[in-house]
Design a protein around this motif. Structure first.
Motif, PDB file in Angstrom:
ATOM      1  N   ALA A  17       0.946  -1.194   0.085  1.00  0.00           N
ATOM      2  CA  ALA A  17      -0.150   0.058   0.103  1.00  0.00           C
ATOM      3  C   ALA A  17       0.932   1.358  -0.101  1.00  0.00           C
ATOM      4  O   ALA A  17       0.642   2.244  -0.761  1.00  0.00           O
ATOM      5  CB  ALA A  17      -0.867   0.001   1.287  1.00  0.00           C
ATOM      6  N   CYS A  18       1.871   1.207   0.829  1.00  0.00           N
ATOM      7  CA  CYS A  18       2.692   2.404   0.902  1.00  0.00           C
ATOM      8  C   CYS A  18       3.513   2.770  -0.369  1.00  0.00           C
ATOM      9  O   CYS A  18       3.908   4.081  -0.815  1.00  0.00           O
ATOM     10  CB  CYS A  18       3.766   2.236   1.931  1.00  0.00           C
ATOM     11  N   SER A  19       3.820   1.695  -1.137  1.00  0.00           N
ATOM     12  CA  SER A  19       4.523   1.637  -2.300  1.00  0.00           C
ATOM     13  C   SER A  19       3.992   2.410  -3.545  1.00  0.00           C
ATOM     14  O   SER A  19       4.262   2.896  -4.519  1.00  0.00           O
ATOM     15  CB  SER A  19       5.075   0.441  -2.782  1.00  0.00           C
ATOM     16  N   SER A  20       2.496   2.350  -3.379  1.00  0.00           N
ATOM     17  CA  SER A  20       1.658   2.844  -4.408  1.00  0.00           C
ATOM     18  C   SER A  20       1.340   4.278  -4.112  1.00  0.00           C
ATOM     19  O   SER A  20       0.694   5.023  -5.030  1.00  0.00           O
ATOM     20  CB  SER A  20       0.162   2.190  -4.460  1.00  0.00           C
ATOM     21  N   LEU A  21       1.749   4.743  -2.885  1.00  0.00           N
ATOM     22  CA  LEU A  21       1.485   6.385  -2.550  1.00  0.00           C
ATOM     23  C   LEU A  21       2.527   7.240  -3.227  1.00  0.00           C
ATOM     24  O   LEU A  21       3.497   6.719  -3.587  1.00  0.00           O
ATOM     25  CB  LEU A  21       1.794   6.667  -1.253  1.00  0.00           C
ATOM     26  N   PRO A  22       2.029   8.178  -3.817  1.00  0.00           N
ATOM     27  CA  PRO A  22       2.907   9.102  -4.496  1.00  0.00           C
ATOM     28  C   PRO A  22       3.946   9.654  -3.615  1.00  0.00           C
ATOM     29  O   PRO A  22       3.718  10.267  -2.589  1.00  0.00           O
ATOM     30  CB  PRO A  22       1.994  10.212  -5.184  1.00  0.00           C
ATOM     31  N   PRO A  23       5.264   9.322  -3.946  1.00  0.00           N
ATOM     32  CA  PRO A  23       6.192   9.706  -2.956  1.00  0.00           C
ATOM     33  C   PRO A  23       6.467  11.356  -2.848  1.00  0.00           C
ATOM     34  O   PRO A  23       6.507  11.926  -4.150  1.00  0.00           O
ATOM     35  CB  PRO A  23       7.601   9.073  -3.278  1.00  0.00           C
ATOM     36  N   GLY A  24       6.719  11.824  -1.691  1.00  0.00           N
ATOM     37  CA  GLY A  24       7.264  13.168  -1.733  1.00  0.00           C
ATOM     38  C   GLY A  24       8.798  13.155  -1.412  1.00  0.00           C
ATOM     39  O   GLY A  24       9.488  12.083  -1.987  1.00  0.00           O
ATOM     40  N   PRO A  25       9.216  14.225  -1.024  1.00  0.00           N
ATOM     41  CA  PRO A  25      10.856  13.924  -0.799  1.00  0.00           C
ATOM     42  C   PRO A  25      11.152  13.134   0.242  1.00  0.00           C
ATOM     43  O   PRO A  25      10.416  12.971   1.262  1.00  0.00           O
ATOM     44  CB  PRO A  25      11.214  15.404  -0.559  1.00  0.00           C
ATOM     45  N   ALA A  26      12.118  12.272  -0.081  1.00  0.00           N
ATOM     46  CA  ALA A  26      12.624  11.291   0.992  1.00  0.00           C
ATOM     47  C   ALA A  26      13.193  11.794   2.119  1.00  0.00           C
ATOM     48  O   ALA A  26      13.721  13.059   2.292  1.00  0.00           O
ATOM     49  CB  ALA A  26      13.809  10.531   0.397  1.00  0.00           C
ATOM     50  N   PRO A  27      12.796  11.323   3.440  1.00  0.00           N
ATOM     51  CA  PRO A  27      13.126  11.884   4.474  1.00  0.00           C
ATOM     52  C   PRO A  27      14.667  11.829   4.696  1.00  0.00           C
ATOM     53  O   PRO A  27      15.559  11.107   3.852  1.00  0.00           O
ATOM     54  CB  PRO A  27      12.545  10.903   5.809  1.00  0.00           C
ATOM     55  N   THR A  28      15.622  12.787   5.246  1.00  0.00           N
ATOM     56  CA  THR A  28      16.619  12.854   5.536  1.00  0.00           C
ATOM     57  C   THR A  28      17.278  11.991   6.961  1.00  0.00           C
ATOM     58  O   THR A  28      16.460  11.589   7.747  1.00  0.00           O
ATOM     59  CB  THR A  28      17.425  14.227   5.865  1.00  0.00           C
ATOM     60  N   ALA A  29      18.351  11.536   7.109  1.00  0.00           N
ATOM     61  CA  ALA A  29      18.914  10.967   8.096  1.00  0.00           C
ATOM     62  C   ALA A  29      18.714  11.554   9.313  1.00  0.00           C
ATOM     63  O   ALA A  29      18.497  11.159  10.548  1.00  0.00           O
ATOM     64  CB  ALA A  29      20.359  10.641   7.983  1.00  0.00           C
ATOM     65  N   ALA A  30      18.902  13.174   9.282  1.00  0.00           N
ATOM     66  CA  ALA A  30      18.735  13.951  10.418  1.00  0.00           C
ATOM     67  C   ALA A  30      17.134  13.938  10.805  1.00  0.00           C
ATOM     68  O   ALA A  30      16.935  13.876  12.090  1.00  0.00           O
ATOM     69  CB  ALA A  30      19.166  15.419  10.073  1.00  0.00           C
TER      70      ALA A  30
END
Length: 139
Positions: A17-30
């Motif tokens: 289900a999560c993989s079908s969501l349109p991704p926003g910017p990836a989170p950073t390690a911080a």
């Protein structure tokens, strides 16, 4: 068959289900380093502000449920799978190290098939979930 719950992989239904969501910017390690890390099997905090960890080498339960009005008797079962590599999950993103994040569908190729009857005719049905690790890009 009304309800098939495969909460892995590692929350598998969640992963698909999560993989079908349109991704926003990836989170950073911080950003993710400030969040609690919850290992599968531990209670989940409320909301979705946590990192979920699926450890390698540990049996992870996958619960399957088959029920509905078509059946006189449904059934459920728990399967235990073991990952080759640990995987971190945060919303629709996955990481192998908890620092470099990518959409789940770039980490794992997930395919679900149902055969009625099973290919050899012996089984009434076969539910097959296949998850293949993709070669993630180098950070």
């Amino acid at each position: 068959m009304r309800n098939l719950l495969l909460p892995l992989l590692l929350a598998s239904a969640s992963l698909a289900a999560c993989s079908s969501l349109p991704p926003g910017p990836a989170p950073t390690a911080a950003e993710t380093s400030k969040l609690p890390v919850v290992t599968i099997g531990q209670p989940l905090p409320s909301g979705d502000a946590y990192v979920l960890y699926f450890p390698a080498g540990t049996p992870l339960p996958i619960r399957t449920v088959v029920d509905g009005s078509a059946f006189t008797r449904g059934a459920e079962s728990t399967l235990h799978i073991v990952l080759k590599r640990g995987i971190y999950g945060y919303r629709q993103y996955a990481s192998l190290d908890g620092q470099h994040w990518m959409p789940w569908d770039q980490m794992l190729k997930t395919q679900f098939q149902m055969h009625i009857p099973g290919k050899d005719g012996k089984d009434a049905a076969v539910l097959h979930l296949e998850m293949d690790a993709l070669n993630p890009p180098a950070p």
